[in-house]
Design a protein around this motif. Sequence first.
Motif, PDB file in Angstrom:
ATOM      1  N   SER A  44      45.686  33.178  27.705  1.00  0.00           N
ATOM      2  CA  SER A  44      46.690  34.243  27.865  1.00  0.00           C
ATOM      3  C   SER A  44      46.058  35.506  28.451  1.00  0.00           C
ATOM      4  O   SER A  44      46.618  36.139  29.348  1.00  0.00           O
ATOM      5  N   THR A  45      44.881  35.876  27.957  1.00  0.00           N
ATOM      6  CA  THR A  45      44.171  37.050  28.479  1.00  0.00           C
ATOM      7  C   THR A  45      43.785  36.845  29.935  1.00  0.00           C
ATOM      8  O   THR A  45      43.977  37.728  30.771  1.00  0.00           O
ATOM      9  N   ILE A  46      43.260  35.672  30.247  1.00  0.00           N
ATOM     10  CA  ILE A  46      42.876  35.370  31.625  1.00  0.00           C
ATOM     11  C   ILE A  46      44.112  35.421  32.519  1.00  0.00           C
ATOM     12  O   ILE A  46      44.087  36.007  33.606  1.00  0.00           O
ATOM     13  N   ASN A  47      45.212  34.843  32.045  1.00  0.00           N
ATOM     14  CA  ASN A  47      46.456  34.869  32.810  1.00  0.00           C
ATOM     15  C   ASN A  47      46.931  36.297  33.042  1.00  0.00           C
ATOM     16  O   ASN A  47      47.313  36.654  34.163  1.00  0.00           O
ATOM     17  N   ASP A  48      46.924  37.117  31.992  1.00  0.00           N
ATOM     18  CA  ASP A  48      47.355  38.512  32.128  1.00  0.00           C
ATOM     19  C   ASP A  48      46.519  39.254  33.162  1.00  0.00           C
ATOM     20  O   ASP A  48      47.058  39.963  34.016  1.00  0.00           O
ATOM     21  N   LEU A  49      45.207  39.092  33.091  1.00  0.00           N
ATOM     22  CA  LEU A  49      44.328  39.775  34.051  1.00  0.00           C
ATOM     23  C   LEU A  49      44.573  39.274  35.473  1.00  0.00           C
ATOM     24  O   LEU A  49      44.592  40.065  36.419  1.00  0.00           O
ATOM     25  N   CYS A  50      44.784  37.984  35.613  1.00  0.00           N
ATOM     26  CA  CYS A  50      45.032  37.439  36.952  1.00  0.00           C
ATOM     27  C   CYS A  50      46.366  37.931  37.517  1.00  0.00           C
ATOM     28  O   CYS A  50      46.461  38.202  38.711  1.00  0.00           O
ATOM     29  N   ILE A  51      47.373  38.064  36.666  1.00  0.00           N
ATOM     30  CA  ILE A  51      48.657  38.597  37.132  1.00  0.00           C
ATOM     31  C   ILE A  51      48.503  40.051  37.570  1.00  0.00           C
ATOM     32  O   ILE A  51      48.965  40.445  38.635  1.00  0.00           O
ATOM     33  N   ILE A  52      47.830  40.846  36.750  1.00  0.00           N
ATOM     34  CA  ILE A  52      47.636  42.264  37.070  1.00  0.00           C
ATOM     35  C   ILE A  52      46.866  42.431  38.367  1.00  0.00           C
ATOM     36  O   ILE A  52      47.207  43.268  39.212  1.00  0.00           O
ATOM     37  N   LEU A  53      45.807  41.637  38.535  1.00  0.00           N
ATOM     38  CA  LEU A  53      44.921  41.791  39.696  1.00  0.00           C
ATOM     39  C   LEU A  53      45.307  40.888  40.861  1.00  0.00           C
ATOM     40  O   LEU A  53      44.617  40.874  41.880  1.00  0.00           O
ATOM     41  N   ASN A  54      46.393  40.125  40.685  1.00  0.00           N
ATOM     42  CA  ASN A  54      46.853  39.217  41.733  1.00  0.00           C
ATOM     43  C   ASN A  54      45.733  38.275  42.174  1.00  0.00           C
ATOM     44  O   ASN A  54      45.366  38.207  43.352  1.00  0.00           O
ATOM     45  N   CYS A  55      45.179  37.579  41.197  1.00  0.00           N
ATOM     46  CA  CYS A  55      44.093  36.653  41.493  1.00  0.00           C
ATOM     47  C   CYS A  55      44.314  35.345  40.740  1.00  0.00           C
ATOM     48  O   CYS A  55      45.329  35.173  40.066  1.00  0.00           O
ATOM     49  N   ILE A  56      43.378  34.427  40.870  1.00  0.00           N
ATOM     50  CA  ILE A  56      43.428  33.150  40.177  1.00  0.00           C
ATOM     51  C   ILE A  56      42.193  33.035  39.290  1.00  0.00           C
ATOM     52  O   ILE A  56      41.221  33.776  39.484  1.00  0.00           O
ATOM     53  N   PRO A  57      42.203  32.136  38.293  1.00  0.00           N
ATOM     54  CA  PRO A  57      41.070  32.057  37.366  1.00  0.00           C
ATOM     55  C   PRO A  57      39.709  31.925  38.039  1.00  0.00           C
ATOM     56  O   PRO A  57      38.733  32.480  37.561  1.00  0.00           O
ATOM     57  N   ARG A  58      39.633  31.228  39.158  1.00  0.00           N
ATOM     58  CA  ARG A  58      38.337  31.071  39.819  1.00  0.00           C
ATOM     59  C   ARG A  58      37.797  32.428  40.282  1.00  0.00           C
ATOM     60  O   ARG A  58      36.604  32.622  40.365  1.00  0.00           O
TER      61      ARG A  58
END
Length: 70
Positions: A44-58
Motif C-alpha cells: 500500500s505504501t509503495i502504491n501510494d508513493l508510485c501514484i504520487i510520483l507517477n512511477c512504477i515499483p521498479r
Amino acid sequence: ITYQPFWETLKNSGESTYSLIHDYSISSATINRLRKKLLPYSTSTINDLCIILNCIPRTFSPFLHRLLTA
C-alpha cells in the motif's frame, strides 16, 4: 538495497519529502525508513508513493521490483 531511483524520481517530480509528509500524509517514519534503507514496506505504501510520483515499483527500487514480480 538501494533506493537511489526513488530519490531521483522524487527530485525530478517536483515533490519533496516535505510535500509527501504534509500534502500527501506519508508518515515521516516512512520517509526516515527510506533514508535509512530499512524494510519492510507495505504494498500500500509503495502504491501510494508510485501514484504520487507517477512511477512504477521498479522505479522505487530495483530490489523491490524483483520481490513484487517474483
